[in-house]
Design a protein around this motif. Sequence first.
Motif, PDB file in Angstrom:
ATOM      1  N   PHE A  90     -45.293   0.770  79.353  1.00 25.53           N
ATOM      2  CA  PHE A  90     -45.299   2.209  79.161  1.00 25.53           C
ATOM      3  C   PHE A  90     -44.248   2.939  79.999  1.00 25.53           C
ATOM      4  O   PHE A  90     -44.107   4.143  79.881  1.00 25.53           O
ATOM      5  CB  PHE A  90     -46.681   2.772  79.467  1.00 25.53           C
ATOM      6  N   VAL A  91     -43.515   2.215  80.837  1.00 25.31           N
ATOM      7  CA  VAL A  91     -42.519   2.862  81.699  1.00 25.31           C
ATOM      8  C   VAL A  91     -41.379   3.432  80.871  1.00 25.31           C
ATOM      9  O   VAL A  91     -40.925   4.555  81.098  1.00 25.31           O
ATOM     10  CB  VAL A  91     -41.991   1.863  82.756  1.00 25.31           C
ATOM     11  N   LEU A  92     -40.929   2.663  79.909  1.00 23.66           N
ATOM     12  CA  LEU A  92     -39.752   3.069  79.153  1.00 23.66           C
ATOM     13  C   LEU A  92     -40.097   3.825  77.867  1.00 23.66           C
ATOM     14  O   LEU A  92     -39.202   4.247  77.151  1.00 23.66           O
ATOM     15  CB  LEU A  92     -38.909   1.836  78.814  1.00 23.66           C
ATOM     16  N   MET A  93     -41.391   3.980  77.563  1.00 22.21           N
ATOM     17  CA  MET A  93     -41.784   4.691  76.352  1.00 22.21           C
ATOM     18  C   MET A  93     -41.837   6.185  76.591  1.00 22.21           C
ATOM     19  O   MET A  93     -42.297   6.639  77.626  1.00 22.21           O
ATOM     20  CB  MET A  93     -43.170   4.235  75.907  1.00 22.21           C
ATOM     21  N   GLY A  94     -41.410   6.910  75.600  1.00 19.46           N
ATOM     22  CA  GLY A  94     -41.522   8.363  75.643  1.00 19.46           C
ATOM     23  C   GLY A  94     -42.899   8.797  75.163  1.00 19.46           C
ATOM     24  O   GLY A  94     -43.699   7.982  74.681  1.00 19.46           O
ATOM     25  N   PRO A  95     -43.227  10.090  75.262  1.00 22.42           N
ATOM     26  CA  PRO A  95     -44.563  10.555  74.874  1.00 22.42           C
ATOM     27  C   PRO A  95     -44.843  10.385  73.384  1.00 22.42           C
ATOM     28  O   PRO A  95     -45.963  10.072  72.993  1.00 22.42           O
ATOM     29  CB  PRO A  95     -44.564  12.027  75.275  1.00 22.42           C
ATOM     30  N   PHE A  96     -43.822  10.559  72.536  1.00 18.86           N
ATOM     31  CA  PHE A  96     -44.047  10.406  71.101  1.00 18.86           C
ATOM     32  C   PHE A  96     -44.270   8.947  70.724  1.00 18.86           C
ATOM     33  O   PHE A  96     -45.046   8.645  69.818  1.00 18.86           O
ATOM     34  CB  PHE A  96     -42.880  11.002  70.311  1.00 18.86           C
ATOM     35  N   GLU A  97     -43.604   8.039  71.415  1.00 16.26           N
ATOM     36  CA  GLU A  97     -43.823   6.612  71.163  1.00 16.26           C
ATOM     37  C   GLU A  97     -45.222   6.203  71.571  1.00 16.26           C
ATOM     38  O   GLU A  97     -45.859   5.387  70.913  1.00 16.26           O
ATOM     39  CB  GLU A  97     -42.786   5.789  71.915  1.00 16.26           C
ATOM     40  N   ARG A  98     -45.724   6.765  72.661  1.00 15.09           N
ATOM     41  CA  ARG A  98     -47.096   6.458  73.094  1.00 15.09           C
ATOM     42  C   ARG A  98     -48.115   6.963  72.085  1.00 15.09           C
ATOM     43  O   ARG A  98     -49.097   6.288  71.790  1.00 15.09           O
ATOM     44  CB  ARG A  98     -47.361   7.076  74.466  1.00 15.09           C
ATOM     45  N   ILE A  99     -47.908   8.155  71.567  1.00 14.60           N
ATOM     46  CA  ILE A  99     -48.829   8.704  70.569  1.00 14.60           C
ATOM     47  C   ILE A  99     -48.787   7.849  69.301  1.00 14.60           C
ATOM     48  O   ILE A  99     -49.825   7.525  68.726  1.00 14.60           O
ATOM     49  CB  ILE A  99     -48.464  10.175  70.256  1.00 14.60           C
ATOM     50  N   SER A 100     -47.597   7.470  68.878  1.00 11.08           N
ATOM     51  CA  SER A 100     -47.465   6.632  67.686  1.00 11.08           C
ATOM     52  C   SER A 100     -48.132   5.284  67.889  1.00 11.08           C
ATOM     53  O   SER A 100     -48.795   4.760  66.988  1.00 11.08           O
ATOM     54  CB  SER A 100     -45.992   6.440  67.357  1.00 11.08           C
ATOM     55  N   LEU A 101     -47.979   4.697  69.070  1.00 12.36           N
ATOM     56  CA  LEU A 101     -48.591   3.408  69.368  1.00 12.36           C
ATOM     57  C   LEU A 101     -50.107   3.527  69.386  1.00 12.36           C
ATOM     58  O   LEU A 101     -50.819   2.655  68.883  1.00 12.36           O
ATOM     59  CB  LEU A 101     -48.074   2.877  70.704  1.00 12.36           C
ATOM     60  N   SER A 102     -50.635   4.620  69.939  1.00 17.06           N
ATOM     61  CA  SER A 102     -52.084   4.772  70.042  1.00 17.06           C
ATOM     62  C   SER A 102     -52.733   5.017  68.681  1.00 17.06           C
ATOM     63  O   SER A 102     -53.895   4.701  68.485  1.00 17.06           O
ATOM     64  CB  SER A 102     -52.433   5.894  71.010  1.00 17.06           C
ATOM     65  N   ARG A 103     -51.993   5.564  67.721  1.00 18.67           N
ATOM     66  CA  ARG A 103     -52.557   5.818  66.391  1.00 18.67           C
ATOM     67  C   ARG A 103     -52.837   4.527  65.647  1.00 18.67           C
ATOM     68  O   ARG A 103     -53.775   4.450  64.856  1.00 18.67           O
ATOM     69  CB  ARG A 103     -51.585   6.661  65.564  1.00 18.67           C
ATOM     70  N   PHE A 104     -52.027   3.517  65.838  1.00 20.98           N
ATOM     71  CA  PHE A 104     -52.162   2.273  65.090  1.00 20.98           C
ATOM     72  C   PHE A 104     -52.717   1.133  65.938  1.00 20.98           C
ATOM     73  O   PHE A 104     -52.562  -0.026  65.593  1.00 20.98           O
ATOM     74  CB  PHE A 104     -50.806   1.874  64.511  1.00 20.98           C
ATOM     75  N   GLN A 105     -53.378   1.475  67.002  1.00 19.21           N
ATOM     76  CA  GLN A 105     -53.884   0.458  67.915  1.00 19.21           C
ATOM     77  C   GLN A 105     -55.366   0.218  67.648  1.00 19.21           C
ATOM     78  O   GLN A 105     -56.154   1.150  67.588  1.00 19.21           O
ATOM     79  CB  GLN A 105     -53.669   0.928  69.350  1.00 19.21           C
ATOM     80  N   ASN A 106     -55.742  -1.028  67.477  1.00 18.80           N
ATOM     81  CA  ASN A 106     -57.136  -1.408  67.285  1.00 18.80           C
ATOM     82  C   ASN A 106     -57.682  -1.957  68.587  1.00 18.80           C
ATOM     83  O   ASN A 106     -56.950  -2.537  69.390  1.00 18.80           O
ATOM     84  CB  ASN A 106     -57.251  -2.482  66.199  1.00 18.80           C
ATOM     85  N   PRO A 107     -59.000  -1.812  68.802  1.00 23.84           N
ATOM     86  CA  PRO A 107     -59.584  -2.394  70.019  1.00 23.84           C
ATOM     87  C   PRO A 107     -59.496  -3.921  69.991  1.00 23.84           C
ATOM     88  O   PRO A 107     -59.580  -4.541  68.933  1.00 23.84           O
ATOM     89  CB  PRO A 107     -61.037  -1.934  69.986  1.00 23.84           C
ATOM     90  N   LEU A 108     -59.320  -4.489  71.167  1.00 26.70           N
ATOM     91  CA  LEU A 108     -59.241  -5.938  71.269  1.00 26.70           C
ATOM     92  C   LEU A 108     -60.631  -6.544  71.225  1.00 26.70           C
ATOM     93  O   LEU A 108     -61.583  -5.988  71.786  1.00 26.70           O
ATOM     94  CB  LEU A 108     -58.589  -6.345  72.584  1.00 26.70           C
ATOM     95  N   PRO A 109     -60.766  -7.704  70.598  1.00 25.58           N
ATOM     96  CA  PRO A 109     -62.041  -8.409  70.681  1.00 25.58           C
ATOM     97  C   PRO A 109     -62.257  -8.927  72.106  1.00 25.58           C
ATOM     98  O   PRO A 109     -61.328  -9.024  72.904  1.00 25.58           O
ATOM     99  CB  PRO A 109     -61.903  -9.564  69.695  1.00 25.58           C
ATOM    100  N   LEU A 110     -63.492  -9.256  72.390  1.00 18.07           N
ATOM    101  CA  LEU A 110     -63.858  -9.693  73.745  1.00 18.07           C
ATOM    102  C   LEU A 110     -63.064 -10.922  74.177  1.00 18.07           C
ATOM    103  O   LEU A 110     -62.599 -10.991  75.317  1.00 18.07           O
ATOM    104  CB  LEU A 110     -65.359  -9.972  73.818  1.00 18.07           C
ATOM    105  N   LEU A 111     -62.898 -11.881  73.299  1.00 19.04           N
ATOM    106  CA  LEU A 111     -62.175 -13.101  73.658  1.00 19.04           C
ATOM    107  C   LEU A 111     -60.735 -12.796  74.061  1.00 19.04           C
ATOM    108  O   LEU A 111     -60.217 -13.374  75.023  1.00 19.04           O
ATOM    109  CB  LEU A 111     -62.201 -14.102  72.495  1.00 19.04           C
ATOM    110  N   GLN A 112     -60.075 -11.882  73.362  1.00 24.16           N
ATOM    111  CA  GLN A 112     -58.708 -11.508  73.715  1.00 24.16           C
ATOM    112  C   GLN A 112     -58.657 -10.812  75.073  1.00 24.16           C
ATOM    113  O   GLN A 112     -57.748 -11.042  75.860  1.00 24.16           O
ATOM    114  CB  GLN A 112     -58.114 -10.604  72.628  1.00 24.16           C
TER     115      GLN A 112
END
Length: 177
Positions: A120-142
């Motif tokens: 997240f150091v090199l990501m801008g705020p819009f990239e973070r928002i875009s990443l969070s929109r398409f992010q699914n929760p990880l399963p427990l094993l992962q």
Amino acid sequence: MVPGAEEISRLVIYLVLSILYVSFWLGISILFSVIFRSTATSALASLALWIFFSIFLSLGANFLAGIIVPAAQTASDPALAIKSVEIQRTISLFSPMTLYSEATFTILDPTRNTTNPLAFVLMGPFERISLSRFQNPLPLLQSILIVTPYLVSIVAITLLSFGICYYVFMRQEIRTI
């Protein structure tokens, strides 16, 4: 909202991790109790070590990273910014508190898919928002696979603290006979 089996499993892993972390500090306090004859001295030494690991080690990591990679250079070069963050992170991982907090944050938050904030150091705020929109929760094993190095490290330092305590205690008992 009723917690499911995965949420309960995450809480059980968190409980086990917390017990291991507290056991580490118990082993350290027993070690200082064996080394120092005075109760107050052993309590103060344990407290001083806890303060060192929780406060001064992270300050020292920031200081050393600033010496190795000056802040003026990190603003102009992203590679140096990454190197500075990696130096801070490497030094901070010597702290049991950092190991514990990184592991528990990742176990308890299924949306956190890394323990490394470097992504997240090199990501801008819009990239973070875009990443969070398409992010699914990880399963427990992962999540467990991500924190396995932290779990192994906490178990190792806990066993090491008790092992050193046992060794010092036995050496003192052999000398008194």
